[in-house]
Each structure stands twice: as C-alpha cells, then as structure tokens.
Motif scaffolding. Structure first.
Motif, PDB file in Angstrom:
ATOM      1  N   ASP A 124      38.653  34.893  16.462  1.00  0.00           N
ATOM      2  CA  ASP A 124      39.255  33.551  16.446  1.00  0.00           C
ATOM      3  C   ASP A 124      40.316  33.416  17.540  1.00  0.00           C
ATOM      4  O   ASP A 124      40.390  32.399  18.225  1.00  0.00           O
ATOM      5  CB  ASP A 124      39.883  33.258  15.081  1.00  0.00           C
ATOM      6  CG  ASP A 124      38.843  33.154  13.977  1.00  0.00           C
ATOM      7  OD1 ASP A 124      37.661  32.915  14.305  1.00  0.00           O
ATOM      8  OD2 ASP A 124      39.207  33.318  12.803  1.00  0.00           O
ATOM      9  N   MET A 154      38.557  33.198  20.963  1.00  0.00           N
ATOM     10  CA  MET A 154      37.932  31.898  21.217  1.00  0.00           C
ATOM     11  C   MET A 154      38.978  30.843  21.553  1.00  0.00           C
ATOM     12  O   MET A 154      38.754  29.996  22.421  1.00  0.00           O
ATOM     13  CB  MET A 154      37.091  31.462  20.015  1.00  0.00           C
ATOM     14  CG  MET A 154      35.895  32.379  19.750  1.00  0.00           C
ATOM     15  SD  MET A 154      34.814  32.613  21.195  1.00  0.00           S
ATOM     16  CE  MET A 154      34.035  31.023  21.290  1.00  0.00           C
ATOM     17  N   SER A 155      40.132  30.883  20.893  1.00  0.00           N
ATOM     18  CA  SER A 155      41.191  29.918  21.215  1.00  0.00           C
ATOM     19  C   SER A 155      41.784  30.219  22.599  1.00  0.00           C
ATOM     20  O   SER A 155      42.123  29.297  23.342  1.00  0.00           O
ATOM     21  CB  SER A 155      42.273  29.890  20.140  1.00  0.00           C
ATOM     22  OG  SER A 155      42.959  31.108  20.079  1.00  0.00           O
ATOM     23  N   GLU A 156      41.902  31.505  22.960  1.00  0.00           N
ATOM     24  CA  GLU A 156      42.365  31.884  24.304  1.00  0.00           C
ATOM     25  C   GLU A 156      41.395  31.367  25.368  1.00  0.00           C
ATOM     26  O   GLU A 156      41.807  30.890  26.423  1.00  0.00           O
ATOM     27  CB  GLU A 156      42.488  33.404  24.425  1.00  0.00           C
ATOM     28  CG  GLU A 156      43.668  33.985  23.717  1.00  0.00           C
ATOM     29  CD  GLU A 156      44.976  33.775  24.452  1.00  0.00           C
ATOM     30  OE1 GLU A 156      44.957  33.707  25.703  1.00  0.00           O
ATOM     31  OE2 GLU A 156      45.997  33.675  23.771  1.00  0.00           O
ATOM     32  N   LEU A 157      40.107  31.474  25.073  1.00  0.00           N
ATOM     33  CA  LEU A 157      39.078  31.010  25.996  1.00  0.00           C
ATOM     34  C   LEU A 157      39.194  29.502  26.227  1.00  0.00           C
ATOM     35  O   LEU A 157      39.167  29.033  27.372  1.00  0.00           O
ATOM     36  CB  LEU A 157      37.706  31.363  25.435  1.00  0.00           C
ATOM     37  CG  LEU A 157      36.507  31.354  26.352  1.00  0.00           C
ATOM     38  CD1 LEU A 157      36.661  32.347  27.479  1.00  0.00           C
ATOM     39  CD2 LEU A 157      35.253  31.669  25.544  1.00  0.00           C
ATOM     40  N   ALA A 158      39.377  28.741  25.152  1.00  0.00           N
ATOM     41  CA  ALA A 158      39.504  27.284  25.259  1.00  0.00           C
ATOM     42  C   ALA A 158      40.782  26.900  26.004  1.00  0.00           C
ATOM     43  O   ALA A 158      40.753  26.041  26.896  1.00  0.00           O
ATOM     44  CB  ALA A 158      39.489  26.657  23.875  1.00  0.00           C
ATOM     45  N   ALA A 159      41.894  27.530  25.665  1.00  0.00           N
ATOM     46  CA  ALA A 159      43.167  27.227  26.331  1.00  0.00           C
ATOM     47  C   ALA A 159      43.100  27.574  27.814  1.00  0.00           C
ATOM     48  O   ALA A 159      43.607  26.822  28.660  1.00  0.00           O
ATOM     49  CB  ALA A 159      44.302  27.985  25.656  1.00  0.00           C
ATOM     50  N   ASN A 160      42.471  28.679  28.134  1.00  0.00           N
ATOM     51  CA  ASN A 160      42.352  29.089  29.530  1.00  0.00           C
ATOM     52  C   ASN A 160      41.489  28.112  30.317  1.00  0.00           C
ATOM     53  O   ASN A 160      41.781  27.817  31.478  1.00  0.00           O
ATOM     54  CB  ASN A 160      41.792  30.510  29.625  1.00  0.00           C
ATOM     55  CG  ASN A 160      41.922  31.077  31.018  1.00  0.00           C
ATOM     56  OD1 ASN A 160      43.015  31.157  31.561  1.00  0.00           O
ATOM     57  ND2 ASN A 160      40.791  31.452  31.597  1.00  0.00           N
ATOM     58  N   SER A 161      40.445  27.587  29.709  1.00  0.00           N
ATOM     59  CA  SER A 161      39.587  26.605  30.383  1.00  0.00           C
ATOM     60  C   SER A 161      40.367  25.333  30.711  1.00  0.00           C
ATOM     61  O   SER A 161      40.229  24.773  31.803  1.00  0.00           O
ATOM     62  CB  SER A 161      38.377  26.261  29.516  1.00  0.00           C
ATOM     63  OG  SER A 161      37.553  27.377  29.374  1.00  0.00           O
ATOM     64  N   ILE A 162      41.199  24.892  29.768  1.00  0.00           N
ATOM     65  CA  ILE A 162      42.023  23.696  29.990  1.00  0.00           C
ATOM     66  C   ILE A 162      43.046  23.964  31.091  1.00  0.00           C
ATOM     67  O   ILE A 162      43.253  23.132  31.981  1.00  0.00           O
ATOM     68  CB  ILE A 162      42.715  23.270  28.678  1.00  0.00           C
ATOM     69  CG1 ILE A 162      41.665  22.783  27.683  1.00  0.00           C
ATOM     70  CG2 ILE A 162      43.777  22.201  28.930  1.00  0.00           C
ATOM     71  CD1 ILE A 162      42.176  22.629  26.268  1.00  0.00           C
ATOM     72  N   GLN A 181      39.936  34.809  32.204  1.00  0.00           N
ATOM     73  CA  GLN A 181      38.587  34.479  31.713  1.00  0.00           C
ATOM     74  C   GLN A 181      37.741  35.743  31.591  1.00  0.00           C
ATOM     75  O   GLN A 181      37.050  35.948  30.596  1.00  0.00           O
ATOM     76  CB  GLN A 181      37.927  33.485  32.669  1.00  0.00           C
ATOM     77  CG  GLN A 181      36.553  33.031  32.269  1.00  0.00           C
ATOM     78  CD  GLN A 181      36.585  31.952  31.214  1.00  0.00           C
ATOM     79  OE1 GLN A 181      37.627  31.368  30.922  1.00  0.00           O
ATOM     80  NE2 GLN A 181      35.457  31.678  30.615  1.00  0.00           N
TER      81      GLN A 181
END
Length: 125
Positions: A93, A96-104, A20
């Motif tokens: 891009d 941002m997708s890494e950020l979302a995947a890491n949050s999940i 993160q």
C-alpha cells in the motif's frame, strides 16, 4: 533567464526517475524473502544544501555538495517498517501511494521545465 533553475529542475527530474525505479523494484520484490525496501532522498538533501546545513566541499577532492546544482538523489535502505515472517519489509500500500505521488510530482516538474524553456524561447524571438 536563470539557467540554474533549469539545471535544478533537471536534477529533480532525475531524482523522480530514480524514485520511480526504486519504488518499482520494491513492488517487484514484495514477496522476496529478506528483501528490504529502499527510498530515494532528494528534497531533504536539497533543503540542507540551500539552508547551509549540509556538507560543503572545501577542497576538490573532498566529499560534499558545494551548491544546489550538484545535488542528486540518494538511495537508502528503508528502516522501521514492520518486517514480515520472511524478513521482507515492503508494504505494498505504501509503495503504490509512493508511485502515485511520484507520478504527480514528475508531471509537475515536467510542466515547470516546459514553462522555463517557453520563457527562454520567447526571449530568443
């Protein structure tokens, strides 16, 4: 109760926290000339440790990983991305997708850790 599972979950949580921070830093530097994006490797290091293909310690002063409880995330400079005119290789891009995947991933690890502690609590009752 397997305390190794809890320890491994804590190490994975530490790695997602580090990821993160690294992704946030990449995003913050999207327009910084010459900045190179970084990535955190944890899962591949853990996999190598578990299948025996990683580095093993044969002496206390040697570098290596002697078991899965010593695996930590490693920050590596990302290579291979297209570099912009200013020498920066951050793709917003992708970040941002890494950020979302890491949050999940983080939320799933928190749920697993909570379940492990709930099992421990039920044993102690």
């Amino acid at each position: 109760m397997d305390y190794q599972n809890i320890n491994l979950l804590h190490r994975a949580l530490d790695a997602t926290n580090l990821r993160q921070e690294v992704v946030s830093n990449n995003i913050a530097n999207v327009n910084t000339p010459g900045f190179k994006a970084e990535r955190v490797e944890f899962e591949s290091v853990l996999r190598q440790t578990m299948d025996g293909s990683g580095l093993w310690k044969t002496h206390d002063r040697h570098f290596g990983i002697d078991d899965k409880n010593n695996v930590t995330g490693k920050v590596l400079r990302q290579e291979g991305n297209r570099v912009g005119e200013n020498g920066n290789n951050v793709a917003i891009d992708t970040e941002m997708s890494e950020l979302a995947a890491n949050s999940i991933h983080y939320q799933a690890l928190v749920n697993q850790t909570s379940a492990q502690y709930n099992m421990l609590r039920s044993v102690l009752r």
